[in-house]
Write a protein that holds these residues in place. Structure first.
Motif, PDB file in Angstrom:
ATOM      1  N   ASP A 105       0.839  -1.205   0.000  1.00 50.68           N
ATOM      2  CA  ASP A 105       0.000   0.000   0.000  1.00 50.68           C
ATOM      3  C   ASP A 105       0.872   1.252   0.000  1.00 50.68           C
ATOM      4  O   ASP A 105       0.590   2.222  -0.728  1.00 50.68           O
ATOM      5  CB  ASP A 105      -0.909   0.008   1.235  1.00 50.68           C
ATOM      6  N   THR A 106       1.930   1.244   0.802  1.00 46.77           N
ATOM      7  CA  THR A 106       2.848   2.384   0.839  1.00 46.77           C
ATOM      8  C   THR A 106       3.548   2.571  -0.498  1.00 46.77           C
ATOM      9  O   THR A 106       3.695   3.698  -0.989  1.00 46.77           O
ATOM     10  CB  THR A 106       3.902   2.192   1.950  1.00 46.77           C
ATOM     11  N   GLN A 108       2.460   1.711  -3.449  1.00 48.54           N
ATOM     12  CA  GLN A 108       1.490   2.211  -4.422  1.00 48.54           C
ATOM     13  C   GLN A 108       1.217   3.699  -4.222  1.00 48.54           C
ATOM     14  O   GLN A 108       1.086   4.446  -5.195  1.00 48.54           O
ATOM     15  CB  GLN A 108       0.206   1.397  -4.331  1.00 48.54           C
ATOM     16  N   ARG A 109       1.167   4.135  -2.960  1.00 50.87           N
ATOM     17  CA  ARG A 109       0.986   5.567  -2.702  1.00 50.87           C
ATOM     18  C   ARG A 109       2.200   6.362  -3.183  1.00 50.87           C
ATOM     19  O   ARG A 109       2.066   7.443  -3.766  1.00 50.87           O
ATOM     20  CB  ARG A 109       0.751   5.813  -1.208  1.00 50.87           C
ATOM     21  N   SER A 110       3.394   5.802  -2.943  1.00 51.91           N
ATOM     22  CA  SER A 110       4.619   6.463  -3.406  1.00 51.91           C
ATOM     23  C   SER A 110       4.649   6.558  -4.926  1.00 51.91           C
ATOM     24  O   SER A 110       5.142   7.551  -5.488  1.00 51.91           O
ATOM     25  CB  SER A 110       5.846   5.702  -2.900  1.00 51.91           C
ATOM     26  N   LYS A 112       2.028   6.894  -6.879  1.00 47.79           N
ATOM     27  CA  LYS A 112       1.128   7.994  -7.264  1.00 47.79           C
ATOM     28  C   LYS A 112       1.770   9.348  -7.015  1.00 47.79           C
ATOM     29  O   LYS A 112       1.647  10.274  -7.822  1.00 47.79           O
ATOM     30  CB  LYS A 112      -0.187   7.869  -6.494  1.00 47.79           C
ATOM     31  N   ILE A 113       2.475   9.466  -5.877  1.00 43.67           N
ATOM     32  CA  ILE A 113       3.165  10.722  -5.576  1.00 43.67           C
ATOM     33  C   ILE A 113       4.240  11.003  -6.616  1.00 43.67           C
ATOM     34  O   ILE A 113       4.415  12.142  -7.061  1.00 43.67           O
ATOM     35  CB  ILE A 113       3.779  10.662  -4.164  1.00 43.67           C
TER      36      ILE A 113
END
Length: 247
Positions: A105-106, A108-110, A112-113
């Protein structure tokens, strides 16, 4: 730049003088304190809820150019190495696999960022939660034949106790599966800050006739340096590494 110092017959100590960015902090650490203050180990890959088969994704929807060469990071954690490499190497697809959903999850967020900061689509990297010892072979077989050019196992959980050694990701079966899904010339990168674990991984690969050790690890190590690796370099803590080649 400091030279690699050989620690044993099969491996090199990682002593590249890179600038520290930050210490790599997994949300489920190798050894971390629980709320009760007791030490807890990393995720046990043999527990029933983690010994699950997952279906490979449709690669044409995951990667913009699915026919490109592939770099797989086993135990990718927060995905930092693949995210760095994906930007630097748009002609390579990057696949990160980790057993811990929170870290995926982390990652995937990275991802997107990174796209927001780059102001463009980074469409050559994908992260998925899976138990590599259960799923790596089927996932790899679903990729275009001969496409896997790099596989990395970076600072895997050491599982220090002898009775827990079977939980380690690198074993004879794992190495044989990598041999079956990689073409001649593909490279495997291994590193650990635990010498005994490093030697165990190296010996598993070198016991398989499909792999040979590349002589100059410093030159052969052509993937990004992780935050953890940079931190160890900064404080002078040794780590042992090798690059194996598929023969």
């Amino acid at each position: 730049m400091k030279q690699d110092q050989e620690k044993d017959k099969v491996g090199d100590t990682n002593n590249i003088n890179d600038q520290q960015q930050q210490q790599d902090g997994d949300s489920i650490p190798r050894k971390g304190k629980s709320k009760s203050g007791k030490w807890r180990p990393s995720a046990n890959p043999l527990v029933k809820r983690l010994v699950l088969s997952v279906d490979p994704p449709n690669w044409s929807t995951v990667f913009a150019r699915p026919e490109q060469p592939v770099f797989i990071d086993v135990g990718c954690a927060k995905g930092e190495v693949l995210l760095q490499s994906s930007v630097a190497n748009p002609g390579i697809n990057h696949l990160g696999i980790d057993i811990r959903e929170s870290l995926i999850d982390t990652a995937q967020r990275s991802h997107k960022i990174l796209e927001i900061e780059a102001k463009c689509k980074v469409d050559n990297v994908h992260f998925m939660s899976a138990n590599a010892n259960v799923n790596l072979f089927n996932i790899a077989k679903s990729l275009p034949a001969g496409s896997i050019q790099k596989v990395s196992i970076l600072f895997p959980d050491p599982w220090y106790k002898k009775k827990h050694a079977k939980r380690r990701v690198v074993n004879a079966t794992f190495v044989n599966e990598i041999a079956m899904v990689t073409p001649v010339g593909a490279k495997v990168y291994i590193i650990s800050d635990v010498q005994e674990l490093y030697e165990d991984m190296a010996n598993h690969f070198l016991s398989n006739s499909a792999f040979a050790k590349m002589e100059n690890t410093m030159d052969a190590w052509d993937i990004p340096v992780s935050h953890k690796q940079s931190f160890y370099i900064e404080i002078g803590m040794p780590s042992w590494r090798s690059v194996l080649v598929r023969v």
